[in-house]
Scaffold this motif. Structure first.
Motif, PDB file in Angstrom:
ATOM      1  N   PHE A 239       0.852  -1.181   0.000  1.00 38.56           N
ATOM      2  CA  PHE A 239       0.000   0.000   0.000  1.00 38.56           C
ATOM      3  C   PHE A 239       0.898   1.244   0.000  1.00 38.56           C
ATOM      4  CE2 PHE A 239      -2.568  -3.313   1.910  1.00 38.56           C
ATOM      5  CZ  PHE A 239      -3.817  -3.137   1.313  1.00 38.56           C
ATOM      6  N   THR A 241       0.773   5.450   0.109  1.00 38.38           N
ATOM      7  CA  THR A 241      -0.034   6.642   0.383  1.00 38.38           C
ATOM      8  C   THR A 241       0.850   7.874   0.389  1.00 38.38           C
ATOM      9  OG1 THR A 241       0.228   6.332   2.775  1.00 38.38           O
ATOM     10  CG2 THR A 241      -1.687   5.311   1.736  1.00 38.38           C
ATOM     11  N   LEU A 248      -4.182   2.119   8.591  1.00 36.91           N
ATOM     12  CA  LEU A 248      -3.590   1.279   7.552  1.00 36.91           C
ATOM     13  C   LEU A 248      -2.179   0.851   7.914  1.00 36.91           C
ATOM     14  CD1 LEU A 248      -3.796   0.032   4.731  1.00 36.91           C
ATOM     15  CD2 LEU A 248      -2.941   2.196   3.806  1.00 36.91           C
ATOM     16  N   ALA A 252      -0.850  -2.941   8.677  1.00 38.04           N
ATOM     17  CA  ALA A 252       0.231  -3.542   7.900  1.00 38.04           C
ATOM     18  C   ALA A 252       1.380  -3.989   8.797  1.00 38.04           C
ATOM     19  CB  ALA A 252       0.727  -2.552   6.857  1.00 38.04           C
ATOM     20  N   ALA A 261       2.806  -1.212   4.255  1.00 40.93           N
ATOM     21  CA  ALA A 261       2.361   0.134   3.879  1.00 40.93           C
ATOM     22  C   ALA A 261       3.578   1.062   3.882  1.00 40.93           C
ATOM     23  CB  ALA A 261       1.299   0.651   4.849  1.00 40.93           C
TER      24      ALA A 261
END
Length: 318
Positions: A239, A241, A248, A252, A261
């Motif tokens: 992931f 971001t 999140l 993770a 993440a």
């Protein structure tokens, strides 16, 4: 005379039939009746060969679907340049980028002492001859225990050089590789793990211990990834971001065997190629490509303007 003339004419015709290829006939072949009917009713094959005079128009744009997370419901459709997300696979460029990043992250702090760095007296330990033993200089000799090291490691910089345009091309090549394989999932901005409201309320109140919170988040994250087929059985998920998202990133961390993440500033080319798929929010993808398109931006100014590269996504359908 008439017979002789007929004989010469037949010989001339026989010679013509043997010498001239236009008068030869192919031997007759016996086909079954069904095959002959099929051959008679068969339509002529269309000529699909493109003429050399026809112009070839390469693909200039590719579609990109923006999903909602975690339902993966399509929200919009965008058109991106093929030079951003549809580049051919270049293993040599990807290898150069991965090696460059690996060399750049090496610490290079290993250090050993030479014979001049070891403390102690530098007086000769024994006389040169007559003792029957090997020659000994000082206690700092590399031959003695506790002495200096002859060719030991010292602090150094292991980083190598790579052209900026080649490095930026490697970024877009890795994204294109993921896009063509269907392993690039772009979501709406605000990508985060939607934990239940009741759990968040209890966690903020401090009613749950740290161990209970981590176990619940791990189970929730694992079940969600398993339902989407994003867990370790189908390859881990990365992931990406724009900034840190608490839910999140915590999920993770506790479910590290299934996902990880990363913030945009912590991502490199190697991260784009390691796991089974990439889940990235639209703003992070836009910033990533905008930062790594130096080979598409022209520095030549014509009529006061210069080409700044292809557009970063055009909305087609909402």
């Amino acid at each position: 005379m008439a017979g002789k003339g007929l004989r010469s004419l037949s010989e001339a015709m026989r010679g013509l039939s043997l010498a001239s290829p236009t008068c030869r006939t192919l031997p007759t072949r016996s086909f079954p009746l069904t095959c002959r009917r099929a051959m008679a009713s068969e339509a002529p094959v269309a000529n699909i060969t493109r003429s050399v005079t026809d112009s070839w128009e390469p693909t200039t744009s590719v579609p990109l679907t923006i999903y909602s997370f975690p339902s993966l419901e399509p929200r919009s459709l965008e058109s991106w340049s093929a030079r951003h997300l549809h580049l051919p696979l270049r293993r040599d460029i990807l290898h150069l980028a991965v090696v460059y990043e690996g060399d750049k992250t090496r610490q290079g702090t290993a250090s050993s002492k030479t014979r001049w760095d070891v403390a102690g007296s530098h007086k000769k330990m024994m006389r040169q001859k007559g003792s029957g033993r090997a020659r000994r200089g000082t206690r700092q000799s590399p031959l003695l225990r506790g002495g200096g090291k002859s060719f030991g490691p010292h602090p150094r910089d292991f980083s190598t050089k790579l052209n900026r345009k080649v490095y930026d091309l490697a970024w877009r090549t890795a994204l294109s590789y993921r896009y063509r394989r269907g392993e690039l999932i772009v979501t709406e901005d605000g990508l985060d793990l939607p934990l239940p409201e009741d759990f968040l309320r209890l966690a903020e109140a401090g009613s749950l211990g740290q161990e209970l919170e981590d176990s619940f988040v791990k189970k929730y994250m694992t079940q969600m990834l398993s339902a989407l087929q994003w867990d370790r059985k189908f390859g881990r998920t990365t992931f990406i971001t724009g900034d840190r998202r608490p839910n999140l990133f915590t999920g993770a961390e506790v479910a590290a065997e299934d996902a990880r993440a990363l913030e945009l500033e912590d991502v490199d080319v190697k991260n784009l190629l390691e796991t089974g798929r990439l889940v990235i929010e639209r703003s992070a993808l836009k910033d990533m490509i905008k930062k790594h398109q130096s080979d598409l931006v022209s520095k030549v100014v014509i009529n006061g303007l210069r080409h700044r590269g292809p557009d970063l996504g055009k909305s087609v359908l909402r």
